[in-house]
Write a protein that holds these residues in place. Sequence first.
Motif, short mmCIF file in Angstrom:
data_model
loop_
_atom_site.label_atom_id
_atom_site.label_comp_id
_atom_site.label_asym_id
_atom_site.label_seq_id
_atom_site.Cartn_x
_atom_site.Cartn_y
_atom_site.Cartn_z
N ALA B 114 0.83 -1.21 0.00
CA ALA B 114 0.00 0.00 0.00
C ALA B 114 0.87 1.26 0.00
N CYS B 117 1.76 1.69 -3.62
CA CYS B 117 0.67 1.84 -4.59
C CYS B 117 0.44 3.31 -4.91
N ARG B 132 -7.51 5.82 0.94
CA ARG B 132 -6.80 4.54 0.98
C ARG B 132 -6.18 4.33 -0.39
N LYS B 133 -5.36 3.28 -0.48
CA LYS B 133 -4.77 2.97 -1.77
C LYS B 133 -5.64 1.96 -2.51
N TYR B 136 -5.29 -2.34 -0.32
CA TYR B 136 -5.60 -1.74 0.98
C TYR B 136 -6.12 -2.76 1.98
N MET B 147 -4.42 -7.94 2.64
CA MET B 147 -4.69 -6.82 1.75
C MET B 147 -5.71 -7.24 0.69
N CYS B 160 2.91 -3.38 -6.50
CA CYS B 160 2.60 -4.17 -5.31
C CYS B 160 3.17 -5.58 -5.43
#
Lengths: 582, 437
Positions: B114, B117, B132-133, B136, B147, B160
């Motif tokens: 994250a 990202c 958020r990414k 997440y 995640m 990622c």
Amino acid sequence: MEKIEPSTEEKPRIGVFICQCGINIGGIVKVPEVVKYAQTLPHVVYAEDNIYTCSAEGIASIKEAIKEKNLNRVVVASCTPRTHEPLFRNACQDAGLNPYLFTFANIREHCSWVHMHEPEKATEKAKDIVRMAAARASFLNPQEEAEVQVDPSALVIGGGISGITAANCLANQGFKVFLVEKEKELGGMLRNIYKFYPTDEEVSHILEPMINSVKSHKNIETLTSTTVKNVEGYIGNFVVTIAKEGEKEENKFKVGTIIVATGAVEFEPIDKYGYGKYDRVLTQVQLERILQGGRQALGKFVKPKTVAMIQCVGAREEKAPRAYCSRICCMVAVKNAMQIKEWYPDANVYIIYQDLQTYGKDYEEHHRKAKDAGIKFINYTRERPAEVTQDTGKKLNLKVYHALLGEETQLDCDLVVLSTPLIQHQEGKDLSKILKVPIGPDEFFLEAHVKLRPVDFATDGIYVCGTAHGPKDVGESIAQAYAVASRAAGPMANRKVRTEAITAFVNRDLCVGCRMCEKLCPFGAHKIEEGKSTVIEAICKGCGICAAACLRRAITMRHFTDDQILAEIKTAFLSESSVGGL
Amino acid sequence: MSEKPSVLVIGGGIAGIQASLDLAGRGFQVYLLEETPSIGGRMAQLDKTFPTMDCSICILAPKMIECYRHPNIKLLTYSELKEVTGTTGNFKVKILRKARCVDETKCTGCAVCAEHCPVEVPNEFDMELGMRKAIYMPMPQAVPRAMTVDKENCIECGLCTKVCKAGAVDLKQQPQDIELNVGSIIIATGFDQFNPVSIKEYGYKSYPNVLTALEFERWVCASGPVGGHLLRPADGRRPKRIAFIQCVGSRSLLKGGSPFCSSVCCMYATKEALIIREHEPDVEVYIFYNELRAFGKGFQEFVNRARDEWGVKYIRSRPGEIREDSKTKSLTLWYDDTLTREIKTLSNVDLVVLCPALVPRQGNRQLAEIMKIELDDCGFFKAKHPLFAPVDTTMPGIFVCGYCQSPKDIPDSVAQASAAAARAAEALALVQVGGAQ
């Protein structure tokens, strides 16, 4: 017999895990500094910090460290054992460590939360708390939780709608149920009630078939005119003594679980609004009993031209025990007002209320229907309650300040009905002593946790449902009745439970049999045998009252030995420089 | 019937969690289905709970973890119910496990992915107040701690995948169809919050200092978007005066409104008022209410304490309008004080918290169609009988608990969850007895 001594077999290897709890701790306490400090403490071979030690990641980290660093003691410095101890104990157990070789250091409630404006001092205090926990950890011993067999039978106390429902649900699952009711008939409070709200069904049409199905159930033994005299024992193995009215002989039987469904009674508003003085001032239950006789019975009692119902009579008072809102009275008033209006469409029916509790999905609609039907709602405030007097012509003169109109209103009433709260009865208070379960400031039975354990008592194997727990309507009582059936079925279906490992332990060489512990124990866990005290471990909750009171110091608490506690205390007063040389 | 009776629980909030734990604890196999990446539900979003002022996630998290580690519970997060056929004792269920694009068994939740990202989107868990990414975890206490890749926003840059040391990210992961045989089904889908943007006079979404109650819970929570500091959303300044408005869109017969009372708002507003006073003892707090509904155990006492000891001001009125000073972004409330019968204003209000109707979830209709059960007029799952069968649906073997059955608070949801567990167990016991005859 087990001997309790500091563990000497192996050198303590302590791991310390310090939780930031997001910013709850980490925002105040300098956690990395505490980690460094912990690494310097005697017997501590590993220390780390976690953002949330309770997260799956934190738990995995504890398990990994136990294995990799060969830890034999674990300290978690985080929040409270009340919510998190089982979790961390389980983590130890999963990694092959006896769960009682874990100890908690509470650096949130005891530190960061209460010292949030003093981060420096809070960090120092967190170090002290961690140092104390580590000192205690080195004295910990493994403990074992015993297994207790559970008899697959239940005692249900109270044969109202809650008790009937719980009994039926358990019996259908194959459990033996003893249903005890103090009155001659099952049915409880509902026997006094004419109709259900919001469904408008007649109570008798529904209650009688339910009672009959309980009476004819092969797994239910119904015991009417019967009261519970005594209960001994513990989850899985309660011995219940009952007495039937008019019979001298008492009966004993064994059950695995106990359900309290003893209901509540209506508060009697002596001296309020002329109740007891004027014969046309009634309570709602008294009105219901008249309504049970139908329109004619009501007409015989009074021709209702003007009727007023006063809410919160004896409820929402300034002080306990009746500071609470009784939840159901507004809907009861709406229901009965609608009934009178149905039978006497020309009647003026008033509901004099503070805050109308027509909550939820159906009741708000009912409230609207009542308004449409012409029921009149008058808002009053606690500061200016209504007054009721009776003139010579038997008219009840009611004066009330209508808060929303801002004016005094006068009504000449033929009938005044007082909506009074449900309250605990004397039998309920007595039962709380027999079962050793608590009642709250409102005098209703007090559950283990108001939020997440609404039908459990703190004592294992005993549960509560329905209005014994607090005012609630029929649907809510029935939901709770099913809930206790689920909670009680758990241990009964498994046929066994694990019990506390932290119990009292009597050194029989020191005990002189003075019986102090027996008298003080709130759970009845001490028994004197051959002049010495013995602890029934399945009952003992580990509260420590006996150990504190024992003049001979013959009683030790497992997991809270003098050595462990003294180690904490001694290290608390050590200066930082001398810690290394402990 | 298999040797171990099994139950599907739909919804991983406190009600679904409690029903699962009760059943698993007595040896049933439980499948706990949750549409988002983590169990926890609404209770996980709350800062504290009334009337005990317990930290909400602190008392919930142990139960979430217990579900995760229970040998009899299989968590099916990020999943959807697709099809149900059969009857009590023998339901066939088809479930779609959406592609999380992360292997739950490998992911450690370290969140390094994250950090790398590049895509930022509003975080639903924080009521979109924070970001958020695209890869997440909705909250720090997420269960499972794994995640999730939000495929709608992922640009497939592959960063990622590269940075994940555990090799857990798999952007090519495909959705998976699962078929289960279960004896019974329990529905616990909770609630949504009515969007008060349609009530123009309150200026929600046009005035930055107007929040909804759930937004405020996240706003003031230590794990929320501003770290739990009490700030004005418009400029981050410290508020001096905060007002709550009750019954926004509830107890309403207007189009778009809900006719029912949500049952919990008077109490959570009182709780949030206390949270404010705990944070900043000198902030004035007003609660505009119509009828104060404090009918649960210890509730009236809680309100008394808020009013008498904490100085929370309760005003019986429904404000007609909120106006914003375009320069200062401060707010003025116009209201009709029903007790003094005067039109009044409350000005220099830094933050207004709207307490909107809590409404049945949008997805209920589809679930009801799949399970061939009825909803009531409001969209709640219809109980077979509101009094005598409160947790039975209109289909035997399928039960319901929590807010999705009708408005209720946490303890009543927990009690109903245990009740639904009992009814499911009872139904399966009776099927077995019937089968043996």
